[in-house]
Enzyme design. Structure first.
Site, PDB file in Angstrom:
ATOM      1  N   CYS A   1       3.268   1.877   3.498  1.00  0.00           N
ATOM      2  CA  CYS A   1       4.622   2.251   3.061  1.00  0.00           C
ATOM      3  C   CYS A   1       4.789   3.620   2.288  1.00  0.00           C
ATOM      4  O   CYS A   1       5.596   4.116   2.219  1.00  0.00           O
ATOM      5  CB  CYS A   1       5.282   1.176   2.383  1.00  0.00           C
ATOM      6  SG  CYS A   1       4.909  -0.661   3.069  1.00  0.00           S
TER       7      CYS A   1
ATOM      8  N   HIS B   1      11.677   1.625  -4.179  1.00  0.00           N
ATOM      9  CA  HIS B   1      11.092   1.572  -2.939  1.00  0.00           C
ATOM     10  C   HIS B   1      11.967   0.431  -2.482  1.00  0.00           C
ATOM     11  O   HIS B   1      12.278   0.211  -1.343  1.00  0.00           O
ATOM     12  CB  HIS B   1       9.632   0.713  -3.143  1.00  0.00           C
ATOM     13  CG  HIS B   1       8.998   0.449  -2.140  1.00  0.00           C
ATOM     14  ND1 HIS B   1       8.607   1.440  -0.863  1.00  0.00           N
ATOM     15  CD2 HIS B   1       8.220  -0.584  -1.606  1.00  0.00           C
ATOM     16  CE1 HIS B   1       7.936   0.830   0.041  1.00  0.00           C
ATOM     17  NE2 HIS B   1       7.598  -0.304  -0.102  1.00  0.00           N
TER      18      HIS B   1
ATOM     19  N   HIS C   1      13.298   0.107   6.518  1.00  0.00           N
ATOM     20  CA  HIS C   1      12.099   0.353   5.949  1.00  0.00           C
ATOM     21  C   HIS C   1      11.385   1.275   7.054  1.00  0.00           C
ATOM     22  O   HIS C   1      10.852   0.736   7.962  1.00  0.00           O
ATOM     23  CB  HIS C   1      11.204  -0.741   5.616  1.00  0.00           C
ATOM     24  CG  HIS C   1       9.872  -0.348   4.684  1.00  0.00           C
ATOM     25  ND1 HIS C   1       9.450   0.801   4.607  1.00  0.00           N
ATOM     26  CD2 HIS C   1       9.138  -1.214   4.164  1.00  0.00           C
ATOM     27  CE1 HIS C   1       8.415   1.209   4.052  1.00  0.00           C
ATOM     28  NE2 HIS C   1       8.255  -0.194   3.583  1.00  0.00           N
TER      29      HIS C   1
END
Lengths: 86, 353, 406
Positions: free
Chosen positions: C168, C301, C336
């Protein structure tokens, strides 16, 4: 019931690759996580896969999963209650 | 980039007995089926039973190699961990894809998915060595190890304080991997014995290998025997570009060709790819030249093994007649990249040059 | 930044996500609170009706046509197409012929699963004994470097290249590595970013972790259930400040500071007390030479997983002593986007800063029990001098970036 718990214990050992362990080494009521077997969150996910593949039981919620997977006894109880075949 | 990285420790798990220096190439281990698999070490010595039970072979191999490098360098916790891999955890990836297809996207094992992520080994090494410092993972084919090394050079130059950087690479060979690429013509067909690799120019292709290598690198010279002094990464390799890169490297190191004691080259037995070395062979005429891919096979991060081998050769100097102070490593990879890595001994004083 | 190193600036940005192409489209969506999440129409998965995803609403044929690629041409994975598309958006404001002439150009790309979105449909054929060039050639697209090499070649660039894969945080790392290469003189101009396409591999992978929400995700909400996956690509142009000013470039932001630390706690979960996140955010502030109170907005995040939001929420609360700046996660807008998340969210942070607007954290209703703080839930006009963008990846790879007004 006893057969179920015995199979469960063997499946747990196989699925989590707990080398050198035998079903006799796992007590029915012993907590699977934290102390003792030292299983972690990834193991709990693997056990949910085991329940789905071997018993057709889907646990969607991670929170619910923690309760069901507390011990072999709680797993066996849940299977008896929720198995599509049971 | 010209920036010294002093080697405190170098460990390789490879198809040769490289894990313990004393056994290396005694004898040379060969293979007849076109595949060179790495020799496993005693992984359980490096990884707890709780952790190891879920791990694939490449994960165990990579973590063990890294931990052994730290042990030999007597560094408990490195300041940074940088890894390079061309293909990552292939076994886990294959396992997950095939299960997904077989089970028609039914209940899937998370372990294989997690372990197939390219930076998963780096994360494990960080956990085991309690390293909360800089961590990076490069996945760029034949340049993966070199990019990790280049990042280490940048880190070393960014601080005046002593820094220990754990740099490594890993790639694994699986039956699926070999099979698919055989269909693509990567491998000699029929397969040749590894010790005959360079004797079959009539057959296109090479042999497959795997392995992992780790170095503990420092920006401090003290106590080290050898340094990686210069690195050049070539992205679109031709014989001319590689030859020019060599000239540039020699000039930056203030060396003449005669000063190079050994050249280590990455010819892989494929005659068309051997042409990439034409430019440098002319320059390197008279320099003792060794090849290494018959020892480790061809794979994205073979240059990691070669760098370990280079450090081994520099350490192996047995007599003044066998002068080994400078070594240039020139490697290419099937998909078009190349690199030049220059190593030299640190224990010699400048004055003796 | 240490005195000897020159400041790095952002002089170009381009992106494609479920919100569409370009900064203008993204800003509009943020202001209108219009999420791009939907049930997938392009990804062919058995789970299509179950999950909301941030799917780029363009199919492969459309993207090929836009890029001028004949549709019969094979070998373009969706990852490559999305990356090309994101790069094309960057080139709307950066002159390609100027870029092609740059002698010391570096292209730092990122993705997590390469061309898996195609390979997963062909894998059984590939491992069969049947030799079929058209199928088998795809194996050379499965690794992460494929889209990097393709994008460079497609636009006639001959850069130094690198592909980073740290889950990520990947493209946030691209920005850090690119900046450092500029400072070391390894490059004079850098294009940095990343791209990822949705695949069944990724969807089923995250589903196996049981941290995917069936509905639109609710970051920092007590009743959150997990993340929504997304896809996209983003690229920024980075230069040393002196070079950019000398050529009269339009400087969009200064990269004031950055930090990369490993959590060293667990393969997929952050340290639950938030200490890993604190270390990283503090590291970025120290690197930038800025005190915490100088940050006017944090793009979190904020994946809406139980673990991340707990750890990140605690970290934000702790570092700012209970009084943090406005913070939000933009993942309810885009999903995401995995490897692209770092750069996409950096771009959204810069857009927000230059617009003077705090992007809202959608779908939030209930404060987390363990937190005193809560995200900003409506678009809000506010001056932003410095913005922080967080990306915390699997394997404990934590990155924080700080951008400042130019």
């Amino acid at each position: 019931m006893d057969d179920l718990k015995l199979s469960l214990k063997q499946q747990i050992i196989d699925s989590l690759n707990l080398q050198g362990m035998k079903p006799e080494d796992i007590e029915d009521d012993a907590p699977l996580f934290g102390e003792g077997l030292g299983l972690d969150s990834i193991d709990s996910l693997e056990l949910m896969v085991l329940l789905e593949r071997n018993y057709g039981i889907k646990i969607e919620d991670a929170r619910e999963g923690r309760k069901v997977l507390n011990s072999v006894q709680t797993m066996a109880d849940y299977i008896k209650e929720h198995s599509p075949n049971g | 980039m010209k920036q010294p990285l002093y080697i405190k420790a170098a460990v390789a798990i490879s198809p040769q007995e490289s894990f313990e220096d004393s056994k290396f190439l005694k004898p040379i281990i060969t293979s007849n089926n076109g595949k060179l698999f790495a020799i496993d070490a005693a992984y359980q010595q490096y990884i707890s039973p709780v952790a190891i039970r879920r791990m694939s072979r490449i994960m165990k191999m990579t973590i063990s190699c890294a931990m052994e490098a730290l042990k030999r360098a007597t560094v408990a916790t490195p300041d940074a961990i940088i890894t390079g891999t061309g293909r990552g955890g292939v076994t886990d990836m294959e396992h997950f894809v095939k299960d997904m297809i077989r089970l028609e996207e039914g209940a899937m094992n998370p372990t294989a998915f997690i372990q197939s992520t390219y930076n998963s080994p780096n994360g494990w090494i960080a956990m085991q060595s309690k390293c909360t410092g800089y961590n990076q993972t490069y996945v760029h084919r034949g340049s993966s190890f070199e990019l990790a090394l280049q990042d280490a050079q940048m880190l070393a130059a960014e601080t005046k304080n002593p820094i220990n950087i754990l740099v490594g690479c890993f790639d694994e060979l699986t039956e699926d991997y070999y099979h698919i690429r055989r269909k693509r013509g990567y491998w000699k067909n029929p397969a040749v014995a590894s010790d005959q690799l360079y004797k079959h120019p009539e057959l296109k292709g090479t042999i497959a290998g795997e392995g992992t290598t780790f170095f503990v690198l420092s920006n401090q010279k003290e106590g080290t025997f050898c340094e990686i002094s210069n690195l050049k990464i070539v992205y679109r390799a031709t014989a001319e570009i590689i030859a020019n890169a060599l000239q540039e490297l020699l000039s930056e190191e203030n060396l003449r060709v005669e000063d190079i004691d050994i050249a280590l080259v990455g010819e892989n037995g494929d005659s068309t790819q051997a042409l990439l070395y034409e430019g440098v062979s002319a320059t390197l005429e008279g320099v003792p030249t060794l090849r290494f891919k018959h020892l480790c096979g061809e794979f994205d991060t073979a240059s990691g093994f070669a760098t370990w081998y280079a450090a081994y050769l520099l350490a192996e100097e047995k007599s003044p007649a066998l002068r080994r102070r400078n070594l240039v490593l020139i490697n290419h990879y099937i998909l078009g990249s190349a690199s030049l890595i220059f190593l030299k001994k640190t224990s010699f004083l400048e004055a003796t040059f | 930044m240490p005195e000897e190193t020159e400041r790095i600036v952002v002089s170009g940005m381009g992106l494609i996500t479920a919100l569409g192409k370009g900064c203008t489209a993204h800003l509009a969506a943020l202001k209108l609170q219009k999420s791009g999440l939907r049930h997938p129409k392009i990804l062919q998965t058995i789970h299509a009706a179950e999950f909301m995803l941030g799917e780029v609403q363009l199919d492969d044929a459309y993207m090929m046509s836009f890029l001028g690629i004949p549709t019969e041409k094979k070998g373009y994975s969706r990852t490559t197409l999305i990356s090309l598309y994101g790069m094309a958006d960057l080139l709307d404001s950066v002159d390609l012929s100027w870029l092609q002439k740059q002698e010391k150009l570096a292209f730092i790309n990122a993705n997590t699963v390469g061309g898996m979105s195609t390979v997963e449909n062909l894998y059984m054929e590939m491992i069969s004994d049947r030799i079929d060039e058209e199928t088998d050639q795809w194996i050379d697209t499965v690794d992460c470097a494929e889209s990097t090499e393709f994008v460079a070649r497609f636009f006639g660039l001959k850069p130094a290249m690198a592909t980073i894969s740290t889950a990520c945080s990947s493209s946030a790392n691209s920005i850090i590595v690119g900046a450092r290469m500029l400072q070391h003189g390894l490059a004079d101009v850098v294009v940095a970013g990343g791209g990822d396409a949705l695949s069944r591999f990724t969807l089923n992978g995250f589903h196996s972790l049981k941290n995917v929400d069936r509905e639109a995700c609710k970051p920092f909400d007590q009743n959150r259930n997990g993340l929504n996956l997304g896809e996209g690509a983003g690229y920024v142009l980075l230069e040393r400040e002196s070079t950019a000013r000398a050529r009269g470039a339009n400087i969009l932001a200064i990269l004031s500071g950055y930090s990369n630390h490993n959590d060293a706690y667990h393969p997929t979960a952050p340290s639950p007390d938030g200490s890993g996140a604190v270390r990283t955010m503090l590291g970025a502030l120290e690197h930038a030479g800025l005190p915490p109170e100088s940050i006017h907005y944090i793009n979190a995040h904020g994946t809406a997983t139980l673990n991340n939001d707990h750890a990140e929420g605690l970290a934000i609360q702790q570092l700012w002593d209970g009084n943090p700046p406005a913070f939000s996660s933009t993942k309810p807008f885009t999903g995401h986007t995995l490897a692209a998340a770092g750069v996409v969210e950096a771009i959204l942070s810069i857009v927000a800063m230059n617009e003077g607007m705090i992007p809202p954290n959608l779908n939030w209703t209930t404060k987390m029990e363990e937190l005193e703080v809560a995200p900003s839930t409506l678009p809000k006009e506010q001056n932003i001098d410095h913005v922080m963008s967080n990306s915390f990846g699997f394997g404990g790879n934590n990155v924080s970036l700080i951008f400042s007004k130019a």
